[in-house]
Design an enzyme around this catalytic site. Structure first.
Site, short mmCIF file in Angstrom:
data_model
loop_
_atom_site.label_atom_id
_atom_site.label_comp_id
_atom_site.label_asym_id
_atom_site.label_seq_id
_atom_site.Cartn_x
_atom_site.Cartn_y
_atom_site.Cartn_z
CE LYS A 35 -4.19 1.32 2.44
NZ LYS A 35 -4.88 1.18 3.73
NE ARG A 154 -20.22 15.14 3.50
CZ ARG A 154 -20.69 15.91 2.53
NH1 ARG A 154 -21.89 15.70 2.03
NH2 ARG A 154 -19.96 16.91 2.04
CG ASN A 208 -21.07 8.46 12.25
OD1 ASN A 208 -21.10 9.60 11.77
ND2 ASN A 208 -20.09 7.63 11.99
CG LEU A 250 -34.74 14.84 6.66
CD1 LEU A 250 -35.66 16.04 6.79
CD2 LEU A 250 -35.23 13.72 7.59
N GLY A 253 -34.70 6.00 0.94
CA GLY A 253 -34.11 5.10 -0.06
C GLY A 253 -33.99 3.69 0.47
N GLY A 257 -25.65 2.55 4.50
CA GLY A 257 -24.63 1.51 4.45
C GLY A 257 -23.28 2.15 4.67
CB CYS A 260 -18.72 5.22 9.14
SG CYS A 260 -17.10 5.42 8.42
CE LYS A 263 -16.35 1.36 11.80
NZ LYS A 263 -15.99 2.23 12.88
C1 UGA Z 1 -20.53 8.95 7.74
C2 UGA Z 1 -20.86 10.31 8.37
O1 UGA Z 1 -21.79 11.02 7.56
C3 UGA Z 1 -19.57 11.14 8.52
O2 UGA Z 1 -19.85 12.35 9.19
C4 UGA Z 1 -18.57 10.32 9.34
O3 UGA Z 1 -17.34 11.01 9.50
C5 UGA Z 1 -18.30 8.99 8.63
O4 UGA Z 1 -19.53 8.27 8.49
C6 UGA Z 1 -17.32 8.22 9.48
O5 UGA Z 1 -17.68 7.87 10.62
O6 UGA Z 1 -16.17 8.05 9.08
P1 UGA Z 1 -20.04 8.14 5.22
O7 UGA Z 1 -19.85 6.77 5.76
O8 UGA Z 1 -19.08 8.68 4.24
O9 UGA Z 1 -20.06 9.22 6.42
O10 UGA Z 1 -21.50 8.13 4.59
P2 UGA Z 1 -22.78 9.07 4.66
O11 UGA Z 1 -22.64 10.22 3.76
O12 UGA Z 1 -23.13 9.33 6.08
O13 UGA Z 1 -23.87 8.07 4.05
C7 UGA Z 1 -24.18 6.85 4.74
C8 UGA Z 1 -25.23 6.08 4.05
O14 UGA Z 1 -26.50 6.68 4.21
C9 UGA Z 1 -25.06 5.87 2.55
O15 UGA Z 1 -25.32 4.53 2.26
C10 UGA Z 1 -26.10 6.78 1.92
O16 UGA Z 1 -26.54 6.27 0.71
C11 UGA Z 1 -27.18 6.77 2.98
N1 UGA Z 1 -28.03 7.99 3.02
C12 UGA Z 1 -27.48 9.19 3.33
C13 UGA Z 1 -29.40 7.88 2.84
O17 UGA Z 1 -29.93 6.78 2.58
N2 UGA Z 1 -30.17 9.00 2.93
C14 UGA Z 1 -29.66 10.23 3.22
O18 UGA Z 1 -30.43 11.20 3.30
C15 UGA Z 1 -28.28 10.32 3.41
#
Ligand code: UGA
Length: 441
Positions: A35, A154, A208, A250, A253, A257, A260, A263
């Site tokens: 890596k 994110r 989260n 909001l 869907g 997933g 983060c 878990k």
């Molecule tokens: C998430 C948090 O948003 C970050 O603030 C955090 O730092 C990160 O985890 C972490 O702990 O490292 P991330 O895993 O990149 O970030 O993903 P999100 O943007 O939170 O989306 C999570 C899931 O929710 C995705 O599958 C997305 O498709 C879904 N989602 C998101 C929805 O179904 N509806 C929404 O309105 C928003």
């Protein structure tokens, strides 16, 4: 400032590039030699917009380097960030082995005062344990401080988020340690929450878990909308304009997933049970999240009656848009459920395809690089990830190529009216008004 970042996953690799770009001298460390040489040669192990350029620029101007030699990197640095993975263990609690190992390694090579910052997402009490481990090895000298500084970026927007963070959370016992970390972030002008170690750890999980709760809440509202003939998109818009609620997270869907949110919700639930508290709301959040995917597959089955040997095109494999990450991707889970019913899949997601193949294999799944090729002769199209690119496709052409003009939009990203005007049977999530037009309910 001289900084060492241990772990070159999403948080560590992005963090090291961003810290270097802010003018610090940064060494990124990982035990994985392959890596490290990949990163050094400019080949990023993850897909993240802007990361490759940022890493190359900072390697060139000598602000950033990478090594497998943790001892050297620690000795040269004032501040050491621990950014190793904390995956879910068998019980759902976070597996902290990597954190303990790194804490011991740091302690063994510490040559003068260091600030050890835990950036990995870790349960309450972990930072105190890190402190105990290090103290147990170094004794009275050299002095050190342990500081908790959780990451909130994110995936897919990590560089943007790092430069424009809503807040910086810094937990610690010593003001000296807290101030060192504050110095690194000072130029951002973001609000800083200074607190004790345990509260800092909790802020990350609570954040989260709250985002996941928002998603499950709107998904449940969607379930009611579907039955009651209302439209979750209008409902979310109307709710989100209330500044106390806010419009983000909001989007109804297939559920949340990624590496983060699932878990961390589970780990927080475990923490609460360990403290003899049953966090009922979180149990519901997790249950609703599971239900979204099965509900989606139920709907596809209901349309066809029987799914065996159907040819279905699936757009999206990543857990969300703008990433190649398929960890705990709901798209992958839906494909597994469809495969379980004997569906033959044509999968389209050029960015996440490579990682998805490792998860899904190739039996019954054809990975297609062209969206039009994917839908040609297919019996339906399922949208499983919210890639914006999907909305820009030529749906007139897609309609001509599909065997049946039917779309199941698991992410509510397409314009319903446009799809219906083009003659599609268009099924979305939580949009009871559309379902009635389509005759699905
Ligand atoms: C998430 C948090 O948003 C970050 O603030 C955090 O730092 C990160 O985890 C972490 O702990 O490292 P991330 O895993 O990149 O970030 O993903 P999100 O943007 O939170 O989306 C999570 C899931 O929710 C995705 O599958 C997305 O498709 C879904 N989602 C998101 C929805 O179904 N509806 C929404 O309105 C928003």
């Amino acid at each position: 400032m001289k900084i060492c970042v241990i772990g070159t996953g999403y948080v560590g690799l992005v963090g090291s590039a961003v810290f270097a770009n802010w003018g610090n001298k940064v060494v990124g460390v990982d035990i994985d030699e392959k890596k490290i040489s990949k990163i050094k040669s400019g080949d990023m192990p993850i897909y993240e917009p802007g990361l490759k350029e940022l890493v190359s620029k900072n390697i060139k101007n000598k602000h950033l380097s990478f090594t497998t030699n943790l001892a050297e990197a620690v000795k040269e640095s004032e501040v050491i960030f621990i950014c190793v993975g904390t995956p879910s263990g068998q019980t759902g609690a976070a597996d902290l082995n990597a954190v303990w190992t790194v804490a011991k390694e740091i302690a063994r090579v510490m040559n003068n005062y260091k600030v050890v910052v835990v950036k990995s997402t870790v349960p309450v009490g972990t930072n105190e344990e890190v402190e105990r481990i290090i103290k147990g090895i170094v004794g009275e000298k050299p002095e050190f401080d342990v500081v908790s500084c959780p990451e909130f970026l994110r995936e897919g927007y990590s560089i943007e988020d790092s430069n424009k963070t809503d807040r910086v959370v810094i937990g610690g016992k010593s003001q000296k340690g807290i101030n060192k970390v504050k110095e690194i972030y000072a130029h951002l002008g973001a609000p800083v929450v200074e607190c004790d170690l345990r509260s800092s750890e909790m802020i990350k999980y609570a954040s989260n878990a709250f985002l996941a709760t928002k998603i499950s809440f709107i998904n449940e509202i969607g379930q009611v909308c579907e039955r009651a003939g209302a439209d979750v998109i209008n409902v979310a818009e109307g709710m989100g304009l209330d500044s106390r609620i806010g419009p983000r997270f909001l989007h109804a869907g297939l559920g949340y997933g990624g590496s983060c949110d699932p878990k961390d919700v589970e780990a927080l639930y475990r923490t609460s049970t360990d403290q003899a508290y049953d966090f009922r709301l979180l149990r519901g959040v997790m249950e609703v999240n599971e239900q979204q995917r099965t509900h989606f597959v139920d709907r596809v089955r209901k349309y066809f009656g029987n799914l065996a040997d159907r040819e279905i095109a699936c757009f999206g494999l990543a857990f969300k848009e703008n990433t190649d990450d398929v960890r705990k991707s709901v798209a992958i889970e839906v494909i597994k459920l469809l495969r379980g019913e004997g569906v033959n899949i044509r999968a389209f997601d050029t960015v996440a395809e490579k990682n998805a193949k490792k998860e899904l294999g190739s039996t019954g799944i054809r990975y297609v690089r062209d969206p039009y090729e994917a839908v040609k002769g297919a019996e339906a199209l399922c949208i499983l990830t919210e890639w914006k690119e999907f909305t820009k496709l030529d749906f007139k052409k897609i309609g001509r190529l599909l065997k049946n003009k039917v779309i199941f939009d698991g992410r509510n990203i397409l314009e319903a009216k446009k799809m219906q005007d083009l003659g599609f049977s268009y099924f979305a999530v939580g949009r009871g008004n559309l379902s009635r037009v389509n005759g699905a309910n």
